[in-house]
Scaffold this motif. Sequence first.
Motif, short mmCIF file in Angstrom:
data_model
loop_
_atom_site.label_atom_id
_atom_site.label_comp_id
_atom_site.label_asym_id
_atom_site.label_seq_id
_atom_site.Cartn_x
_atom_site.Cartn_y
_atom_site.Cartn_z
N ASN A 235 0.82 -1.21 0.00
CA ASN A 235 0.00 0.00 0.00
C ASN A 235 0.85 1.26 0.00
O ASN A 235 0.34 2.35 0.22
CB ASN A 235 -0.92 0.01 1.23
CG ASN A 235 -1.92 -1.13 1.18
OD1 ASN A 235 -2.42 -1.45 0.11
ND2 ASN A 235 -2.19 -1.75 2.33
N ILE A 236 2.15 1.10 -0.22
CA ILE A 236 3.06 2.25 -0.13
C ILE A 236 3.70 2.49 -1.49
O ILE A 236 4.27 1.60 -2.09
CB ILE A 236 4.16 2.00 0.91
CG1 ILE A 236 3.54 1.73 2.28
CG2 ILE A 236 5.10 3.20 0.98
CD1 ILE A 236 4.56 1.37 3.32
N ASP A 237 3.54 3.71 -1.98
CA ASP A 237 4.22 4.09 -3.21
C ASP A 237 5.66 4.45 -2.88
O ASP A 237 5.94 5.17 -1.91
CB ASP A 237 3.54 5.29 -3.86
CG ASP A 237 2.20 4.91 -4.46
OD1 ASP A 237 1.35 5.81 -4.58
OD2 ASP A 237 2.01 3.73 -4.79
N SER A 238 6.59 3.96 -3.68
CA SER A 238 8.00 4.25 -3.43
C SER A 238 8.68 4.68 -4.72
O SER A 238 8.32 4.23 -5.81
CB SER A 238 8.71 3.02 -2.85
OG SER A 238 8.61 1.93 -3.73
N LEU A 239 9.67 5.51 -4.55
CA LEU A 239 10.43 6.02 -5.68
C LEU A 239 11.50 5.01 -6.06
O LEU A 239 12.29 4.59 -5.21
CB LEU A 239 11.09 7.36 -5.29
CG LEU A 239 11.65 8.21 -6.43
CD1 LEU A 239 10.52 8.70 -7.32
CD2 LEU A 239 12.41 9.41 -5.85
N GLN A 240 11.52 4.60 -7.32
CA GLN A 240 12.47 3.61 -7.79
C GLN A 240 13.29 4.18 -8.95
O GLN A 240 12.83 5.04 -9.70
CB GLN A 240 11.74 2.36 -8.28
CG GLN A 240 10.88 1.70 -7.23
CD GLN A 240 11.70 1.02 -6.15
OE1 GLN A 240 12.72 0.38 -6.44
NE2 GLN A 240 11.25 1.13 -4.91
N TYR A 241 14.52 3.65 -9.07
CA TYR A 241 15.40 4.06 -10.17
C TYR A 241 15.44 2.97 -11.23
O TYR A 241 15.43 1.78 -10.92
CB TYR A 241 16.82 4.32 -9.67
CG TYR A 241 16.93 5.51 -8.74
CD1 TYR A 241 17.19 6.77 -9.24
CD2 TYR A 241 16.76 5.35 -7.37
CE1 TYR A 241 17.28 7.86 -8.39
CE2 TYR A 241 16.84 6.43 -6.51
CZ TYR A 241 17.12 7.69 -7.02
OH TYR A 241 17.21 8.77 -6.20
N MET A 242 15.54 3.39 -12.48
CA MET A 242 15.71 2.45 -13.57
C MET A 242 16.74 3.00 -14.56
O MET A 242 16.96 4.22 -14.63
CB MET A 242 14.39 2.17 -14.28
CG MET A 242 13.77 3.38 -14.95
SD MET A 242 12.14 3.02 -15.69
CE MET A 242 12.60 1.83 -16.94
N GLU A 243 17.39 2.12 -15.29
CA GLU A 243 18.41 2.52 -16.24
C GLU A 243 17.79 3.31 -17.39
O GLU A 243 16.69 3.01 -17.86
CB GLU A 243 19.15 1.31 -16.79
CG GLU A 243 19.95 0.53 -15.75
CD GLU A 243 21.08 1.36 -15.16
OE1 GLU A 243 21.71 2.13 -15.92
OE2 GLU A 243 21.31 1.26 -13.95
N ASP A 244 18.52 4.31 -17.83
CA ASP A 244 18.13 5.10 -19.00
C ASP A 244 19.38 5.24 -19.87
O ASP A 244 20.36 5.84 -19.44
CB ASP A 244 17.63 6.48 -18.57
CG ASP A 244 17.16 7.33 -19.75
OD1 ASP A 244 17.23 6.84 -20.89
OD2 ASP A 244 16.76 8.48 -19.52
N PRO A 245 19.39 4.68 -21.06
CA PRO A 245 20.62 4.68 -21.86
C PRO A 245 21.09 6.05 -22.30
O PRO A 245 22.20 6.19 -22.80
CB PRO A 245 20.25 3.80 -23.07
CG PRO A 245 18.77 3.86 -23.15
CD PRO A 245 18.29 3.99 -21.74
N GLY A 246 20.28 7.08 -22.10
CA GLY A 246 20.69 8.41 -22.50
C GLY A 246 20.58 8.63 -23.99
O GLY A 246 20.03 7.81 -24.74
N ALA A 247 21.15 9.74 -24.47
CA ALA A 247 20.99 10.13 -25.86
C ALA A 247 21.95 9.42 -26.79
O ALA A 247 21.59 9.07 -27.92
CB ALA A 247 21.15 11.64 -26.01
#
Length: 572
Positions: free
Chosen positions: A30-42
């Motif tokens: 029931n808790i929203d949490s901030l997560q990180y994910m990979e972003d390959p960039g430009a």
Amino acid sequence: MGKWKNQALTMHPVFFDPLNKKVYMKESGNIDSLQYMEDPGAIEVQEDRQVRFRFFAPEAKTVEVAGLGGTMGNEHFSLKPEGNGYFSATVDGIKPGFHYHNWYVDGVEVQNPHGAFGYGCFKAINFFEMPEEGTDFYYLKEVPHGDVRIMKYKSQVNSHIKACFVYTPPGYEEKRDREYPVLYLQHGAGENETGWIWSGKLNLILDNLIKEKKCTEMIVVMCCGYSFIPETAPVFYPGDFDRELTEDCIPCIEKEFRVKKGRAYRAIAGLSMGSAQAMLTFAKHQDLFGYLGVFSGMADTELDKILTEKTYAAHHIFLSCGKGEERLAEKQQAACGQLLEQGIPCSRASYNGFHEWHVWRESLREFAALLFKKDGIEGITTDIMDKQGSEPRTQISGEMLRKQTWEEQVLFFDPAYKKILFAVDDKGNPAGRYRDIHHGVEIEGKAEVSFWFLAPDAEKVEVEVYGMKRRKLNRADGEEGRQGYWTVRLEGIEPGFHYHEYYVNGNPVLNPMAPVGYGAFKALNFFEMPETDFHEYLLSDIPHGQIHLNYYQSSQTGRSKMCYVYTPPGYT
């Protein structure tokens, strides 16, 4: 770390060690949490030397990328939709070098917020590095690092506060009884004081040369060469930078830093327009400088003055350019011959490339190795303090200081909103003129701001100030409209700092003529709405401290990181 993953290849002023991540909200119970994910960039340079380009444009029909000419060329590479809002392409055959480039969304030239940014062509512009096999003299290595400082000084030429970058060699802070020679090094037209650090990698080059004992330990000063004066129309030289350098900047350097005095311990150099500025100053002040470096340039009038007025013997003059700059190479070869005939020590070099940063890095490496090899002072030496103007030191107006406060950004301390109209005189020498262009954001008054965006081929342009609804820009009237400007004026803007984002045909892009920072995990535009009850953050005509760009090794990531360190006025 992969083969092409040295941090020198990816660092840029908006983010020293790019994170290449983004965030999302993941529901956990029931808790929203901030997560990180990979972003390959430009852009990613892959192990096989292919380059992967990527742009987020969910509303676009077409996306392309192209270089500005030179080593990369200007061929347009088409990206294909991935189905998730991104367009991408993998391209083979791009030659090694430093590559400015533009993106095209539905045919509209834009900049990619997720790419590396520098300052070039009088705007914030994307770039990437294609490394060359066996070339690593500008890499970030495990060697002692010098310090890079941002120092402010007052220009009596145009009554602005100016900023210069100052490199001090490793050990400068500890060796309190030692003095150092100084190289004054200038950028080219369309670039600024940030260029030699972030695009030229000067501090890394000097760190590596000093460690290898291939050059003398020295201080290097990199100034902004624009000294535009209101109500003037300069031709090629953007104001009287020579006077600003000799009467304002150099005296400030010799007051703040432990420098050796005399022409045997001063050198001046520059690239392109900066090479002409360096030649001008060297020719006018041969009593002050013993060394001259001319990278991708040649100024005929100044050369004649150096050849004919030889009261002071030059220690060495170095000329260089890209092998692709064939006409310039011929001029430099002839000039080198003339100098040698007159008994003036001179050498010349050409490097693979055109009018580009990888050529100028090679130029710096070779020139730095030549400097300050001859000790002692030949003939009469004029102290630089004697060169200061006799006019009273002017005060800078409050209006100008407030204007500079609103416009300061990481890519440019005192932005010049100009374009150069390239031209030559009857002798073939540069005679380009500058014209004013619109700031991306113009503060109109209390709570009012105008936004300007240049996109002549766009169908729709919008702006969203964070916390407010997205607003459409309209095609400007008259000549500005014919040039391709879009604009809107908004009211009711609250005081303070505001991120904002632009959309071309519904796709998020960066405005290259508005201040740029880093927010929301990408390069992002911002502006300041003046605050009536808070004045301490305003730029003032008072003694200023320095900002130091220092490296340290992270035990958590194993990578170098950078921190900004403020030292107060008078710190030594």
